[in-house]
Design an enzyme around this catalytic site. Sequence first.
Site, PDB file in Angstrom:
ATOM      1  N   GLY A  54     -70.466 -16.842 -71.738  1.00 10.07           N
ATOM      2  CA  GLY A  54     -71.947 -17.280 -71.198  1.00 10.07           C
ATOM      3  C   GLY A  54     -72.455 -18.518 -71.771  1.00 10.07           C
ATOM      4  O   GLY A  54     -72.102 -18.837 -72.943  1.00 10.07           O
ATOM      5  N   SER A  55     -73.246 -19.145 -70.979  1.00 11.54           N
ATOM      6  CA  SER A  55     -73.846 -20.599 -71.285  1.00 11.54           C
ATOM      7  C   SER A  55     -75.034 -19.964 -72.268  1.00 11.54           C
ATOM      8  O   SER A  55     -75.339 -19.023 -72.497  1.00 11.54           O
ATOM      9  CB  SER A  55     -74.350 -21.332 -70.141  1.00 11.54           C
ATOM     10  N   GLY A  56     -75.649 -20.989 -72.878  1.00 13.44           N
ATOM     11  CA  GLY A  56     -76.656 -21.033 -73.624  1.00 13.44           C
ATOM     12  C   GLY A  56     -76.371 -21.108 -75.222  1.00 13.44           C
ATOM     13  O   GLY A  56     -77.397 -20.935 -76.028  1.00 13.44           O
ATOM     14  N   HIS A  57     -75.029 -21.383 -75.462  1.00 14.99           N
ATOM     15  CA  HIS A  57     -74.519 -21.277 -76.794  1.00 14.99           C
ATOM     16  C   HIS A  57     -74.232 -22.775 -77.351  1.00 14.99           C
ATOM     17  O   HIS A  57     -73.313 -22.689 -78.111  1.00 14.99           O
ATOM     18  CB  HIS A  57     -73.379 -20.411 -77.243  1.00 14.99           C
ATOM     19  N   LYS A 105     -64.531 -14.150 -77.250  1.00 19.62           N
ATOM     20  CA  LYS A 105     -65.395 -13.468 -78.329  1.00 19.62           C
ATOM     21  C   LYS A 105     -65.627 -11.947 -77.849  1.00 19.62           C
ATOM     22  O   LYS A 105     -65.564 -11.712 -76.618  1.00 19.62           O
ATOM     23  CB  LYS A 105     -66.754 -14.156 -78.414  1.00 19.62           C
ATOM     24  N   ASP A 110     -66.974 -10.463 -71.666  1.00 19.32           N
ATOM     25  CA  ASP A 110     -65.949 -11.382 -71.636  1.00 19.32           C
ATOM     26  C   ASP A 110     -64.554 -10.801 -71.736  1.00 19.32           C
ATOM     27  O   ASP A 110     -63.600 -11.083 -71.273  1.00 19.32           O
ATOM     28  CB  ASP A 110     -66.266 -12.088 -73.010  1.00 19.32           C
ATOM     29  N   HIS A 219     -76.918 -13.492 -78.446  1.00 19.21           N
ATOM     30  CA  HIS A 219     -77.809 -13.073 -77.166  1.00 19.21           C
ATOM     31  C   HIS A 219     -79.064 -12.556 -77.436  1.00 19.21           C
ATOM     32  O   HIS A 219     -79.777 -12.166 -76.352  1.00 19.21           O
ATOM     33  CB  HIS A 219     -77.017 -12.135 -76.204  1.00 19.21           C
TER      34      HIS A 219
END
Length: 333
Positions: A54-57, A105, A110, A219
Amino acid sequence: MKKLMNDPKNVVTESVEGFGRAHADLVTVNPDPLYVVRKDAPRSGKVGLVSGGGSGHEPLHAGFVGRGMLDAAVPGPVFTSPTPDAIIPATAAVDGGAGVVHIVKNYTGDVLNFEAAAEMAEAEGSTVRQVLVNDDVAVEDSLYTAGRRGVAGTVLVEKIAGASAERGDDLDAVVAVAERVVANVRSMGVALTPCIVPHAGDPSFDLREDEIEIGIGIHGEPGRRRGKLEPADAITEHLLQPVIDDLGLASGEQVLLFVNGMGGTPLSELYIVYRAAAALLDRTGVSIERSLVGNYTTSLEMQGASVTVLRLDGEMLTLWDEPVNTAALRWGV
């Protein structure tokens, strides 16, 4: 909610487009399906490395595409796994005939999506192996995982495995060193504030002004406990001591100490955490051979930090020092 964005639905695509333009000397962005690939991929005879999530990291994972690390990264929506329809062509794009390693991860989405993509890529002729990162000692299970979560230790797996692939190691050797890093790396984090997911518009959880969440996930998942805000040295000990205990670190061992920011914490504060962590390791008799401090595995604008320790051996140390040239990590070039 105040964010530098246009339509919340386009945050990831516009961000990745901007990333590609800014680092066009290093990467190429495939817009549909969305993935980022190393400029010179595929390289014949080289094991390919693919990661994503996921994006945001950010800068995880696209920021680590380049010489000495990843060959491709597949960004999903914010805090949501990418789907196989993007992972499969990213895998094909870096397959130089020596096999491809997926570094994943340990989050349920995922794991399932990369497993499905690997099966379909193999049906199309690629050889794919998976390395699962599960370095978070805070909790065994969460809303997102069965078992331990994969967090900032992923950066160290990508760097060391990437150096192994870069020097020409075969598929078994790259997987073996990556799995050795996984077995010897542990992390734990803390949140001082929540983050705001763009399409939600509200904080991901609630924390009072005098509260912190110890053992937070990347998250915004709950951690081990919620407590009162304490001085940085005390908070650091809450993070690092469980890592030391879980690794079973003994006096005389060599480690890499990594203090990671969650996105909203100033570098000056991260160095205060590093100072406290280094002092605790000194008292334990552990030798800090290498260090990394900065925002490498973030949670949007969350204020907080994580502490990661990797028990080093001679090969890991050599591979860590090998040249790397990516948007977010660069030395020796």
